[in-house]
Write a protein that holds these residues in place. Structure first.
Motif, mmCIF file in Angstrom:
data_model
loop_
_atom_site.group_PDB
_atom_site.id
_atom_site.type_symbol
_atom_site.label_atom_id
_atom_site.label_comp_id
_atom_site.label_asym_id
_atom_site.label_seq_id
_atom_site.Cartn_x
_atom_site.Cartn_y
_atom_site.Cartn_z
ATOM 1 N N THR A 1 8.181 18.136 62.112
ATOM 2 C CA THR A 1 8.927 19.020 63.006
ATOM 3 C C THR A 1 8.677 20.464 62.574
ATOM 4 O O THR A 1 8.699 20.791 61.390
ATOM 5 C CB THR A 1 10.430 18.720 62.965
ATOM 6 N N HIS A 2 8.430 21.310 63.542
ATOM 7 C CA HIS A 2 8.119 22.709 63.274
ATOM 8 C C HIS A 2 9.236 23.584 63.821
ATOM 9 O O HIS A 2 9.771 23.342 64.883
ATOM 10 C CB HIS A 2 6.808 23.117 63.943
ATOM 11 N N GLU A 3 9.558 24.628 63.095
ATOM 12 C CA GLU A 3 10.474 25.653 63.572
ATOM 13 C C GLU A 3 9.601 26.820 64.032
ATOM 14 O O GLU A 3 9.187 27.652 63.234
ATOM 15 C CB GLU A 3 11.424 26.094 62.456
ATOM 16 N N THR A 4 9.290 26.871 65.320
ATOM 17 C CA THR A 4 8.392 27.884 65.844
ATOM 18 C C THR A 4 9.202 29.013 66.467
ATOM 19 O O THR A 4 10.078 28.774 67.289
ATOM 20 C CB THR A 4 7.462 27.280 66.912
ATOM 21 N N ASP A 5 8.900 30.238 66.073
ATOM 22 C CA ASP A 5 9.531 31.416 66.652
ATOM 23 C C ASP A 5 8.613 31.926 67.758
ATOM 24 O O ASP A 5 7.666 32.669 67.503
ATOM 25 C CB ASP A 5 9.744 32.476 65.575
ATOM 26 N N PHE A 6 8.897 31.496 68.986
ATOM 27 C CA PHE A 6 8.026 31.844 70.093
ATOM 28 C C PHE A 6 8.102 33.334 70.441
ATOM 29 O O PHE A 6 7.142 33.910 70.935
ATOM 30 C CB PHE A 6 8.359 30.993 71.322
ATOM 31 N N GLY A 7 9.229 33.978 70.175
ATOM 32 C CA GLY A 7 9.349 35.412 70.410
ATOM 33 C C GLY A 7 8.402 36.205 69.519
ATOM 34 O O GLY A 7 7.723 37.128 69.967
ATOM 35 N N ALA A 8 8.361 35.842 68.238
ATOM 36 C CA ALA A 8 7.459 36.512 67.304
ATOM 37 C C ALA A 8 5.999 36.235 67.665
ATOM 38 O O ALA A 8 5.146 37.120 67.549
ATOM 39 C CB ALA A 8 7.742 36.066 65.881
ATOM 40 N N LEU A 9 5.724 35.017 68.113
ATOM 41 C CA LEU A 9 4.365 34.671 68.518
ATOM 42 C C LEU A 9 3.939 35.499 69.724
ATOM 43 O O LEU A 9 2.823 36.022 69.764
ATOM 44 C CB LEU A 9 4.268 33.178 68.841
ATOM 45 N N ALA A 10 4.835 35.652 70.703
ATOM 46 C CA ALA A 10 4.520 36.446 71.889
ATOM 47 C C ALA A 10 4.262 37.900 71.515
ATOM 48 O O ALA A 10 3.331 38.529 72.026
ATOM 49 C CB ALA A 10 5.648 36.350 72.902
ATOM 50 N N LYS A 11 5.084 38.450 70.601
ATOM 51 C CA LYS A 11 4.885 39.835 70.168
ATOM 52 C C LYS A 11 3.529 39.997 69.494
ATOM 53 O O LYS A 11 2.821 40.980 69.714
ATOM 54 C CB LYS A 11 5.982 40.255 69.188
ATOM 55 N N GLU A 12 3.168 39.027 68.664
ATOM 56 C CA GLU A 12 1.890 39.099 67.955
ATOM 57 C C GLU A 12 0.724 39.021 68.935
ATOM 58 O O GLU A 12 -0.254 39.761 68.814
ATOM 59 C CB GLU A 12 1.795 37.964 66.939
ATOM 60 N N LEU A 13 0.826 38.153 69.928
ATOM 61 C CA LEU A 13 -0.260 37.988 70.884
ATOM 62 C C LEU A 13 -0.394 39.194 71.808
ATOM 63 O O LEU A 13 -1.489 39.530 72.248
ATOM 64 C CB LEU A 13 -0.064 36.716 71.705
ATOM 65 N N HIS A 14 0.719 39.861 72.107
ATOM 66 C CA HIS A 14 0.685 41.020 72.999
ATOM 67 C C HIS A 14 0.446 42.316 72.253
ATOM 68 O O HIS A 14 0.308 43.366 72.861
ATOM 69 C CB HIS A 14 1.987 41.121 73.797
ATOM 70 N N GLY A 15 0.431 42.268 70.925
ATOM 71 C CA GLY A 15 0.136 43.451 70.130
ATOM 72 C C GLY A 15 1.317 44.393 69.989
ATOM 73 O O GLY A 15 1.126 45.554 69.688
ATOM 74 N N GLU A 16 2.529 43.913 70.207
ATOM 75 C CA GLU A 16 3.702 44.761 70.051
ATOM 76 C C GLU A 16 4.049 44.869 68.568
ATOM 77 O O GLU A 16 3.936 43.904 67.828
ATOM 78 C CB GLU A 16 4.884 44.170 70.807
ATOM 79 N N PRO A 17 4.474 46.052 68.130
ATOM 80 C CA PRO A 17 4.851 46.201 66.712
ATOM 81 C C PRO A 17 6.133 45.439 66.410
ATOM 82 O O PRO A 17 6.999 45.290 67.267
ATOM 83 C CB PRO A 17 5.053 47.706 66.550
ATOM 84 N N ASP A 18 6.246 44.942 65.169
ATOM 85 C CA ASP A 18 7.434 44.202 64.760
ATOM 86 C C ASP A 18 8.654 45.110 64.723
ATOM 87 O O ASP A 18 9.661 44.857 65.354
ATOM 88 C CB ASP A 18 7.231 43.562 63.385
ATOM 89 N N ASP A 19 8.581 46.170 63.944
ATOM 90 C CA ASP A 19 9.675 47.119 63.813
ATOM 91 C C ASP A 19 9.120 48.513 64.077
ATOM 92 O O ASP A 19 8.149 48.927 63.461
ATOM 93 C CB ASP A 19 10.277 47.083 62.405
ATOM 94 N N VAL A 20 9.768 49.209 64.971
ATOM 95 C CA VAL A 20 9.333 50.563 65.285
ATOM 96 C C VAL A 20 10.043 51.518 64.334
ATOM 97 O O VAL A 20 11.251 51.483 64.182
ATOM 98 C CB VAL A 20 9.670 50.912 66.751
ATOM 99 N N ASP A 21 9.278 52.380 63.673
ATOM 100 C CA ASP A 21 9.832 53.346 62.740
ATOM 101 C C ASP A 21 10.520 54.449 63.543
ATOM 102 O O ASP A 21 9.891 55.074 64.396
ATOM 103 C CB ASP A 21 8.716 53.925 61.872
ATOM 104 N N PRO A 22 11.814 54.706 63.296
ATOM 105 C CA PRO A 22 12.523 55.701 64.099
ATOM 106 C C PRO A 22 12.053 57.129 63.860
ATOM 107 O O PRO A 22 12.259 57.997 64.685
ATOM 108 C CB PRO A 22 13.983 55.539 63.667
ATOM 109 N N VAL A 23 11.401 57.405 62.753
ATOM 110 C CA VAL A 23 10.915 58.749 62.445
ATOM 111 C C VAL A 23 9.546 58.924 63.097
ATOM 112 O O VAL A 23 8.650 58.107 62.922
ATOM 113 C CB VAL A 23 10.810 58.959 60.916
ATOM 114 N N ASP A 24 9.397 60.019 63.863
ATOM 115 C CA ASP A 24 8.114 60.288 64.504
ATOM 116 C C ASP A 24 7.095 60.681 63.450
ATOM 117 O O ASP A 24 7.357 61.558 62.624
ATOM 118 C CB ASP A 24 8.240 61.423 65.523
#
Length: 62
Positions: free
Chosen positions: A21-44
């Motif tokens: 049995t696998h605990e798959t985080d599909f949200g994290a997988l989608a972010k990785e596949l779409h190239g979205e950053p995990d955490d956006v740094d609030p400082v410009d």
């Protein structure tokens, strides 16, 4: 000779992957596949000039 042990190991690994049995985080997988950053740094970040910007023609006077 020797193929039996390797094949048995491959079969064991394949069964483990199939039935475990696998605990798959599909949200994290989608972010990785779409190239979205995990955490956006609030400082410009400070924008540094491009090393090649001095070679480009100045188009602001056109």
């Amino acid at each position: 000779m020797g193929r039996g042990r390797a094949k048995a190991k491959q079969t064991k690994v394949a069964r483990d992957l199939k039935y475990r049995t696998h605990e798959t985080d599909f949200g994290a997988l989608a972010k990785e596949l779409h190239g979205e950053p995990d955490d956006v740094d609030p400082v410009d970040p400070v924008e540094e000039p491009d090393e090649w910007s001095g070679y480009a023609p100045d188009r602001s006077r056109d």
